[in-house]
Write a protein that holds these residues in place. Structure first.
Motif, mmCIF file in Angstrom:
data_model
loop_
_atom_site.group_PDB
_atom_site.id
_atom_site.type_symbol
_atom_site.label_atom_id
_atom_site.label_comp_id
_atom_site.label_asym_id
_atom_site.label_seq_id
_atom_site.Cartn_x
_atom_site.Cartn_y
_atom_site.Cartn_z
ATOM 1 N N PRO A 220 0.810 -1.220 0.000
ATOM 2 C CA PRO A 220 0.000 0.000 0.000
ATOM 3 C C PRO A 220 0.849 1.279 0.000
ATOM 4 O O PRO A 220 0.472 2.283 -0.610
ATOM 5 C CB PRO A 220 -0.814 -0.079 1.289
ATOM 6 C CG PRO A 220 -0.723 -1.483 1.752
ATOM 7 C CD PRO A 220 0.531 -2.050 1.170
ATOM 8 N N ARG B 197 2.021 1.732 -3.554
ATOM 9 C CA ARG B 197 0.925 2.208 -4.410
ATOM 10 C C ARG B 197 0.711 3.710 -4.242
ATOM 11 O O ARG B 197 0.522 4.431 -5.221
ATOM 12 C CB ARG B 197 -0.365 1.447 -4.117
ATOM 13 C CG ARG B 197 -0.428 0.084 -4.778
ATOM 14 C CD ARG B 197 -1.833 -0.512 -4.746
ATOM 15 N NE ARG B 197 -2.357 -0.696 -3.410
ATOM 16 C CZ ARG B 197 -2.172 -1.779 -2.660
ATOM 17 N NH1 ARG B 197 -1.455 -2.791 -3.128
ATOM 18 N NH2 ARG B 197 -2.698 -1.863 -1.462
ATOM 19 N N GLY C 283 2.319 6.938 8.147
ATOM 20 C CA GLY C 283 1.183 6.060 8.442
ATOM 21 C C GLY C 283 1.261 5.482 9.837
ATOM 22 O O GLY C 283 0.276 5.454 10.573
ATOM 23 N N ASP D 228 -0.346 0.361 13.688
ATOM 24 C CA ASP D 228 -0.706 -0.862 12.964
ATOM 25 C C ASP D 228 -1.385 -0.591 11.622
ATOM 26 O O ASP D 228 -1.974 -1.509 11.038
ATOM 27 C CB ASP D 228 -1.625 -1.722 13.836
ATOM 28 C CG ASP D 228 -0.906 -2.283 15.052
ATOM 29 O OD1 ASP D 228 0.302 -2.551 14.953
ATOM 30 O OD2 ASP D 228 -1.551 -2.430 16.097
ATOM 31 N N MET D 229 -1.303 0.642 11.108
ATOM 32 C CA MET D 229 -2.000 0.977 9.860
ATOM 33 C C MET D 229 -1.663 0.013 8.730
ATOM 34 O O MET D 229 -2.548 -0.567 8.100
ATOM 35 C CB MET D 229 -1.692 2.401 9.417
ATOM 36 C CG MET D 229 -2.325 2.751 8.070
ATOM 37 S SD MET D 229 -1.905 4.386 7.503
ATOM 38 C CE MET D 229 -3.041 5.340 8.483
ATOM 39 N N TRP D 230 -0.394 -0.163 8.449
ATOM 40 C CA TRP D 230 0.004 -1.008 7.318
ATOM 41 C C TRP D 230 -0.291 -2.475 7.602
ATOM 42 O O TRP D 230 -0.636 -3.224 6.682
ATOM 43 C CB TRP D 230 1.477 -0.777 6.977
ATOM 44 C CG TRP D 230 1.781 0.677 6.800
ATOM 45 C CD1 TRP D 230 2.651 1.427 7.541
ATOM 46 C CD2 TRP D 230 1.189 1.585 5.866
ATOM 47 N NE1 TRP D 230 2.637 2.725 7.109
ATOM 48 C CE2 TRP D 230 1.759 2.859 6.088
ATOM 49 C CE3 TRP D 230 0.227 1.448 4.857
ATOM 50 C CZ2 TRP D 230 1.400 3.981 5.330
ATOM 51 C CZ3 TRP D 230 -0.123 2.568 4.112
ATOM 52 C CH2 TRP D 230 0.454 3.808 4.349
ATOM 53 N N ARG E 200 -2.853 -3.507 9.370
ATOM 54 C CA ARG E 200 -4.305 -3.652 9.167
ATOM 55 C C ARG E 200 -4.623 -3.835 7.687
ATOM 56 O O ARG E 200 -5.458 -4.659 7.313
ATOM 57 C CB ARG E 200 -5.042 -2.427 9.702
ATOM 58 C CG ARG E 200 -5.053 -2.296 11.190
ATOM 59 C CD ARG E 200 -5.785 -0.999 11.594
ATOM 60 N NE ARG E 200 -5.375 -0.555 12.896
ATOM 61 C CZ ARG E 200 -5.796 -1.084 14.039
ATOM 62 N NH1 ARG E 200 -6.633 -2.098 14.008
ATOM 63 N NH2 ARG E 200 -5.369 -0.623 15.194
ATOM 64 N N MET E 201 -3.934 -3.066 6.858
ATOM 65 C CA MET E 201 -4.160 -3.186 5.412
ATOM 66 C C MET E 201 -3.704 -4.548 4.913
ATOM 67 O O MET E 201 -4.369 -5.179 4.087
ATOM 68 C CB MET E 201 -3.470 -2.039 4.688
ATOM 69 C CG MET E 201 -4.089 -0.695 5.045
ATOM 70 S SD MET E 201 -3.241 0.686 4.290
ATOM 71 C CE MET E 201 -3.987 0.660 2.669
ATOM 72 N N TRP E 202 -2.556 -5.024 5.416
ATOM 73 C CA TRP E 202 -2.080 -6.352 5.048
ATOM 74 C C TRP E 202 -3.102 -7.410 5.469
ATOM 75 O O TRP E 202 -3.411 -8.315 4.693
ATOM 76 C CB TRP E 202 -0.727 -6.625 5.717
ATOM 77 C CG TRP E 202 -0.184 -7.997 5.412
ATOM 78 C CD1 TRP E 202 0.647 -8.327 4.395
ATOM 79 C CD2 TRP E 202 -0.457 -9.211 6.116
ATOM 80 N NE1 TRP E 202 0.916 -9.672 4.428
ATOM 81 C CE2 TRP E 202 0.245 -10.231 5.461
ATOM 82 C CE3 TRP E 202 -1.228 -9.533 7.223
ATOM 83 C CZ2 TRP E 202 0.201 -11.562 5.898
ATOM 84 C CZ3 TRP E 202 -1.278 -10.846 7.650
ATOM 85 C CH2 TRP E 202 -0.566 -11.838 6.990
ATOM 86 N N ARG F 147 -6.326 -7.146 5.913
ATOM 87 C CA ARG F 147 -7.519 -7.131 5.048
ATOM 88 C C ARG F 147 -7.232 -7.829 3.722
ATOM 89 O O ARG F 147 -8.060 -8.596 3.220
ATOM 90 C CB ARG F 147 -8.002 -5.700 4.822
ATOM 91 C CG ARG F 147 -8.850 -5.171 5.956
ATOM 92 C CD ARG F 147 -9.650 -3.942 5.566
ATOM 93 N NE ARG F 147 -8.808 -2.840 5.134
ATOM 94 C CZ ARG F 147 -8.195 -1.986 5.945
ATOM 95 N NH1 ARG F 147 -8.322 -2.101 7.244
ATOM 96 N NH2 ARG F 147 -7.465 -1.016 5.461
ATOM 97 N N SER F 148 -6.062 -7.571 3.172
ATOM 98 C CA SER F 148 -5.681 -8.246 1.928
ATOM 99 C C SER F 148 -5.549 -9.745 2.155
ATOM 100 O O SER F 148 -5.963 -10.551 1.325
ATOM 101 C CB SER F 148 -4.357 -7.688 1.398
ATOM 102 O OG SER F 148 -4.495 -6.344 1.049
ATOM 103 N N GLU G 210 5.570 -6.235 13.195
ATOM 104 C CA GLU G 210 5.181 -7.006 12.016
ATOM 105 C C GLU G 210 5.449 -8.478 12.238
ATOM 106 O O GLU G 210 4.867 -9.314 11.663
ATOM 107 C CB GLU G 210 5.950 -6.479 10.776
ATOM 108 C CG GLU G 210 5.591 -5.040 10.479
ATOM 109 C CD GLU G 210 6.475 -4.417 9.392
ATOM 110 O OE1 GLU G 210 7.459 -5.044 8.971
ATOM 111 O OE2 GLU G 210 6.187 -3.300 8.985
#
Length: 112
Positions: free
Chosen positions: A35, A38, A78, A84-86, A88-90, A92-93, A112
């Motif tokens: 993310p 991106r 972030g 834990d933003m990144w 959390r995105m991981w 969800r993916s 991580e």
């Protein structure tokens, strides 16, 4: 079998092992940094890690930012909002992949 997270020093072969798991055993590679990459590439298409980012200077103004430094700054920004933003995105993916096995080879921080 289970999901795999690979840790190690730069150049130790983490990505090589992840690719082997992907191609030989069908694991899906899933990056924590995807993310972040991106976001940066949306704003600065084609910028590589070693490229100078046009118009951006370091916080102290001493040098032009590289793509790598910009990625690090966006990642840190972030985490300053939510540690834990990144992750959390991981997650969800990861959840969206359902039962597929996942390998992650870009862990950098203890959380991580």
């Amino acid at each position: 079998m289970a999901d795999v997270a690979i840790i190690g020093r730069a150049g130790a072969g983490k990505s090589t092992l992840a690719r082997a798991l992907q191609y030989r055993l069908g694991y899906q590679r899933l990056s924590i940094a995807a993310p972040i990459k991106r976001l940066v590439h949306e704003a600065y298409p084609g910028i590589g890690k070693l490229d100078v980012v046009p118009g951006l200077k370091s916080a102290d103004g001493t040098h032009d930012l590289t793509g790598r430094e910009l990625l690090q700054l966006v990642g840190a920004a972030g985490r300053s909002i939510d540690p834990d933003m990144w992750l959390r995105m991981w997650a969800r993916s990861r959840d969206a992949l359902g039962p597929r096995l996942v390998v992650t080879d870009d862990l950098r921080l203890t959380r991580e």
